[in-house]
Design an enzyme around this catalytic site. Structure first.
Site, mmCIF file in Angstrom:
data_model
loop_
_atom_site.group_PDB
_atom_site.id
_atom_site.type_symbol
_atom_site.label_atom_id
_atom_site.label_comp_id
_atom_site.label_asym_id
_atom_site.label_seq_id
_atom_site.Cartn_x
_atom_site.Cartn_y
_atom_site.Cartn_z
ATOM 1 N N PRO A 249 0.857 -1.190 0.000
ATOM 2 C CA PRO A 249 0.000 0.000 0.000
ATOM 3 C C PRO A 249 0.896 1.243 0.000
ATOM 4 C CG PRO A 249 -0.097 -1.127 2.124
ATOM 5 C CD PRO A 249 0.879 -1.887 1.296
ATOM 6 N N ASP A 425 5.908 2.162 2.212
ATOM 7 C CA ASP A 425 4.999 1.041 2.441
ATOM 8 C C ASP A 425 4.197 1.349 3.699
ATOM 9 O OD1 ASP A 425 3.819 -1.364 3.130
ATOM 10 O OD2 ASP A 425 5.562 -2.587 2.561
ATOM 11 N N HIS A 426 2.925 1.626 3.511
ATOM 12 C CA HIS A 426 2.121 2.074 4.654
ATOM 13 C C HIS A 426 1.832 0.939 5.641
ATOM 14 C CE1 HIS A 426 -0.045 4.857 6.940
ATOM 15 N NE2 HIS A 426 -0.844 5.378 6.025
ATOM 16 N N ARG A 427 2.237 -0.284 5.306
ATOM 17 C CA ARG A 427 2.105 -1.355 6.306
ATOM 18 C C ARG A 427 3.128 -1.167 7.410
ATOM 19 N NH1 ARG A 427 2.991 -6.494 2.644
ATOM 20 N NH2 ARG A 427 4.682 -5.091 2.011
#
Ligand code: CAO
Length: 453
Positions: A249, A425-427
């Site tokens: 994401p 990476d929004h994780r």
């Protein structure tokens, strides 16, 4: 005249590699460092160079052979009259031919670690595989039973590299039809399987939520076209980008660094750069700034592990630099950027970029990156959204600096502003982490005195 044996050098940790192309034949005259064969391992491809100028009197390998470090490749009758550094005219012509072939699909180039495992080969590379209706994730019951019984009977034949690739892709090997000797499953069979799965209608894969395939278009219906095969590197990069795009994401955050002072300082270093036989561009300063910002923001210097259960914090700072080459994108990795001077970084970037363009990078030189810098500064544009180079969690995209009016509290002053964009990476990385990291980079570039702190 002495005969010299050429052997496979240290190929950067690759355990075994397949000969995929012979670039010379017996009787050919070669110059020092001329590529003799192309090897492809699980992780990368590389050319094995002649260790002396002379005539190839024996080729000890054939396409398809598996070679390891130290394996004999060819015998060269070393000719003292052949000038080693500068190829004779006919050899130069030969090399130009090799270079111009670089864009063909048959040309294999070194590739970055992260793109090596999931290539989707072009149709021309596909082995002829009979239509098997098992490509979807929900095979017909009879096939399921057949697959399970093959698995239970331990009847799946595949080498360790193919098994590893299957594990990474999550492909049950027993469902892949092997086209090798005695039904052995080849890498191409896996690729064919994955390709078919991807092309299945979305509903067949996930009950309606899969990635819908883009239908093929007959462009020739609308005007003249020319179809050319894509280079292997292009296809590998495409596969990697696709994987990253689908898994990560992405969020991209933008800013501008005031590099007016940096540019003044850099202009003053030109003479010193000449003395050191190097060039100093904004890039080594950028790398230095990234290294310091990574040190201060360790989350950006991490990677996900165990399917997202763990976060691996790296205590080293290795940064990849995207290099545009005639055959595609490569990302050599500069090690321990935080411990190197700007001069050392300038030298190393130039050296790695040059070897990337000559396809002389070793697989190990493209591995181990913690973060990537992609600079389109020389090309133009005022911003772009780079795709994270997984398993890294962030990437910096740099665009072309331009003079802009900046309000200094009293008046507009002309300042050299460099656009930067951080995709993450929004994780792993939240907006706050990304914002702090990018702000730190901008601050370091705007006041380079901090780089020495
Ligand atoms: N703004 C303005 N000028 C810039 C700049 C920027 N952001 N970055 C570099 N420049 C200038 C340099 O200063 C140099 O000019 P001077 O000689 O007058 O100082 C000139 O542009 C040429 O620089 P360079 O490209 O030769 O060197 P570099 O260190 O900036 O970059 C490398 C090296 C290997 C990164 C670059 O050659 C390259 O391949 N870039 C493309 C990377 C790419 O394709 N990224 C996209 C990947 S995603 O598809």
């Amino acid at each position: 005249m002495p005969i010299q044996q050429v052997v496979v050098p240290d190929i950067g940790g690759a355990e075994g590699a397949e000969v995929i192309e012979l670039l010379v034949a017996v009787g050919d005259q070669v110059v020092l460092d001329q590529s003799l064969i192309v090897l492809e391992s699980d992780k990368a491809s590389m050319e094995i160079p002649a260790t002396a100028a002379g005539t190839v009197v024996e080729l000890l390998v054939a396409e398809g052979d598996q070679l390891a470090e130290g394996a004999a490749v060819a015998m060269i009758d070393v000719a003292e009259h052949i000038v080693e550094a500068a190829p004779a005219p006919e050899l130069a012509e030969n090399q130009a031919h090799v270079a111009s072939d670089a864009s063909s699909a048959d040309e294999v180039v070194a590739e970055q670690e992260v793109v090596a495992d999931t290539q989707a080969p072009a149709a021309k590379e596909m082995p002829v595989v009979e239509e098997v209706p098992v490509a979807s994730a929900a095979p017909a019951a009879s096939e399921e039973v057949a697959a399970l019984s093959r698995e239970a009977a331990g009847e799946v034949y595949a080498g360790p590299a193919v098994r590893k690739l299957a594990r990474e892709l999550g492909v049950p090997l027993e469902r892949v039809k092997g086209t090798g000797p005695q039904g052995r499953v080849l890498k191409e069979d896996l690729q064919q399987f994955v390709r078919k799965v991807i092309r299945e209608p979305a509903g067949a894969i996930t009950g309606g939520m899969g990635v819908p395939a883009v239908p093929e278009t007959d462009f020739a219906k609308f005007g003249e076209v020319e179809v050319t095969p894509r280079s292997k590197l292009d296809k590998l990069t495409a596969a990697n980008m696709h994987r990253s795009w689908l898994n990560v994401p992405h969020v991209t955050q933008f800013d501008e660094a005031d590099i007016t002072n940096l540019e003044e300082f850099r202009a003053g270093l030109k003479a010193e750069a000449e003395r050191r036989s190097t060039r100093i561009t904004p890039l080594p300063f950028l790398l230095k700034a990234c290294a310091l910002a990574l040190r201060d923001n360790p989350k950006i210097n991490s990677s996900l592990a165990r399917g997202g259960e763990d976060l691996v914090h790296k205590k080293y700072i290795h940064i990849g630099v995207a290099v545009d080459t005639p055959v595609g994108l490569m990302v050599p990795v500069i090690r321990d950027v935080d411990r190197k001077t700007v001069w050392e970084l300038a030298h190393e970037v130039a050296e790695l970029a040059s070897r990337a363009r000559d396809r002389k990078l070793l697989p190990a030189e493209m591995q181990g990156g913690c973060f990537t810098v992609s600079s389109l500064g020389t090309i133009g544009g005022n911003g772009f959204t780079p795709i994270v180079n997984t398993p890294e969690v962030a990437i910096l995209g740099v665009s072309k600096a331009a003079i802009k009016p900046l309000w200094n509290g009293a008046e507009f002053a002309p300042r050299m502003m460099m656009p930067v964009a951080l995709s993450y990476d929004h994780r792993v990385v939240n907006g706050g982490d990304g914002g702090r990291f990018l702000t730190r980079i901008v601050s370091l570039l705007s006041d380079i005195r901090q780089l020495s702190l």
